[in-house]
Design an enzyme around this catalytic site. Structure first.
Site, PDB file in Angstrom:
ATOM      1  N   GLU A 278      -8.194 -17.493   8.364  1.00 37.18           N
ATOM      2  CA  GLU A 278      -7.736 -16.691   9.508  1.00 37.18           C
ATOM      3  C   GLU A 278      -8.223 -17.287  10.829  1.00 37.18           C
ATOM      4  O   GLU A 278      -7.670 -16.997  11.879  1.00 37.18           O
ATOM      5  CB  GLU A 278      -8.227 -15.253   9.373  1.00 37.18           C
TER       6      GLU A 278
ATOM      7  N   TYR B  13     -10.657  -9.246  13.218  1.00 37.40           N
ATOM      8  CA  TYR B  13     -11.327  -9.826  12.035  1.00 37.40           C
ATOM      9  C   TYR B  13     -11.563 -11.320  12.254  1.00 37.40           C
ATOM     10  O   TYR B  13     -12.677 -11.834  12.062  1.00 37.40           O
ATOM     11  CB  TYR B  13     -10.456  -9.606  10.790  1.00 37.40           C
TER      12      TYR B  13
ATOM     13  N   SER C 223     -13.112 -18.238   6.976  1.00 31.00           N
ATOM     14  CA  SER C 223     -11.754 -17.872   6.537  1.00 31.00           C
ATOM     15  C   SER C 223     -10.680 -18.711   7.214  1.00 31.00           C
ATOM     16  O   SER C 223     -10.817 -19.100   8.378  1.00 31.00           O
ATOM     17  CB  SER C 223     -11.524 -16.398   6.906  1.00 31.00           C
TER      18      SER C 223
END
Ligand code: NAP
Ligand code: F7E
Length: 349
Positions: free
Chosen positions: A133, A154, A131
């Site tokens: 992220e 996460y 991701s």
């Protein structure tokens, strides 16, 4: 020879589009689903045929990323040519509420899958859903060489998964790749992610079913793409001659505020008359700006996205207005039951 694929997270947004794509390419598709007390297969029901039928191409198996032994048995039994590991607790805000569960699913779940591949002795290609992220606090533009700086439980769990996937590639010669995907959305997006929350609220406000929507940080910048195009990129990564990691992104970043403005305007509404602030939608640490550079995927995989965040806002508003027209009030109640009966389309997170 018919190719076989196993997709974890098949009931999610990406899993459903990927299953569609693989079936359209003639694959036999196996999906891992979690046992739940209510049906959780709405996104793939249209693909399902009776497994007794000779034409059946989609097969679902109960399992969970927390159950390593089950994953070994499944992989040995299915013996897939390709494994797409999409399952995860995927909500960043929720990961602050449930950090340990997120670590177990989004982090340790990946090593359980990789170990299941190794221990079952099958020969398969492995896709890991990494991701944007991972970049967190590192400013854009971000590509495969940009340093990671995760900003949530996460992202920290995905960081472990990224590195363990790379390690299994180097240690065991596994064809294992990380797709570092920037945000991608669709009418099938989970209802508490910001784009879908906005487009559902626009539909409900337009229909006179609610007046306002509560939001958090409107300054965040995201590079939003269209999910069906991103699952095509995942598939291309596993067809390459050599395993490598790839960024998938549109290269266009817009703020949450601009997405709101476009979505409301598309329905003939003024967002400033309907958007209220609620601090519960803020995160303890925020990711300010993600804008990807997907040059490698464009050059090596021939992957080119065609829909950016502005177009997505309109596409998703149209879809939610149509869904509301079709399903009526039940469409709103479906999510409100999960958000402690908040009387409007908010989502709890
Ligand atoms: P999603 O809609 O939230 O779907 C997540 C899937 O994982 C669902 O099928 C869910 O099952 C399943 N799952 C959750 N916990 C599980 C467990 N313990 N065992 C087995 N299955 C489990 O996510 P998505 O948007 O499709 O994203 C797919 C993957 O890409 C995720 O790993 C996500 O973190 C990653 N990713 C997404 C984006 C994006 O913008 N969409 C960007 C980068 C990376 P239920 O249906 O039963 O809940
Ligand atoms: O938030 C801001 C919020 O929850 C986007 C996941 O698919 O993409 C996704 O993670 C931005 C954030 O997605 C609200 O603070 C403002 O800055 O839609 P989101 P995300 O956190 O970017 C990445 C790539 C993944 O890998 C993840 O799995 O919007 N924001 N107000 C809000 N966000 C939400 N959810 N709700 C609000 O009311």
């Amino acid at each position: 020879m018919t190719k076989r694929a196993l997709v974890t997270g098949i009931t999610g947004q990406d899993g459903s589009y990927l299953a569609e794509l693989l079936l359209s390419k003639g694959y036999e598709v196996h999906g891992l689903i979690r046992r739940a007390s209510t049906f959780n297969t709405a996104r793939i029901d249209h693909l399902y045929t009776d497994p007794h039928s000779p034409d059946a191409k989609l097969f679902l198996h109960y399992g969970d990323l927390s159950d390593g032994a089950r994953l070994v048995t499944l992989l040995a039994g299915i013996d897939p040519d390709e494994v797409y590991n999409l399952a995860a607790q995927s909500h960043v805000r929720v990961s602050f509420e449930e950090p340990e569960h997120t670590a177990d699913t989004t982090g340790s779940g990946t090593i359980r899958m990789l170990e299941a591949v190794r221990l079952s002795g099958i020969k398969t290609r492995f896709y890991q859903a990494s991701s944007s992220e991972l970049y967190g606090a590192t400013p854009p533009p971000q590509n495969e060489d940009t340093p990671f700086y995760p900003r949530s439980p996460y992202a920290a769990a995905k960081l472990y998964s990224y590195w363990i996937t790379k390690n299994y590639r180097e240690a065991y010669g596994l064809f294992a790749v990380n797709g570092i995907l920037f945000n991608h959305e669709s009418p099938r997006r989970g209802e508490t992610f910001v784009t879908r929350k906005i487009t559902r609220a626009v539909a409900a406000i337009k229909a006179g079913l609610q007046e306002n929507v509560y939001m958090g940080n409107l300054d965040a910048i995201r590079d939003w793409g269209y999910a069906p195009e991103y699952v095509e990129g995942m598939w291309r990564m596993l067809q390459a001659d050599e395993p490598n990691d790839y960024v998938l992104a549109t290269g266009v970043g817009i703020t949450v505020r601009e997405f709101l403005q476009i979505a409301f305007e598309h329905a003939g509404l003024d967002w400033q008359e309907h958007v209220l602030f609620d601090e519960r939608y803020l995160r303890p640490t925020e990711v300010d700006a993600l804008i990807g550079d997907s040059t490698r995927a464009r050059e090596k995989l021939g992957w080119t996205p065609t829909v950016n965040g502005r177009e997505l806002a309109r596409l998703m508003v149209d879809a939610d207005i149509e869904a509301l027209r079709h399903e009526g009030r039940a469409w709103i109640d479906k999510v409100n039951l999960q958000s402690w009966k908040t009387p409007t389309v908010q989502g709890s997170i």
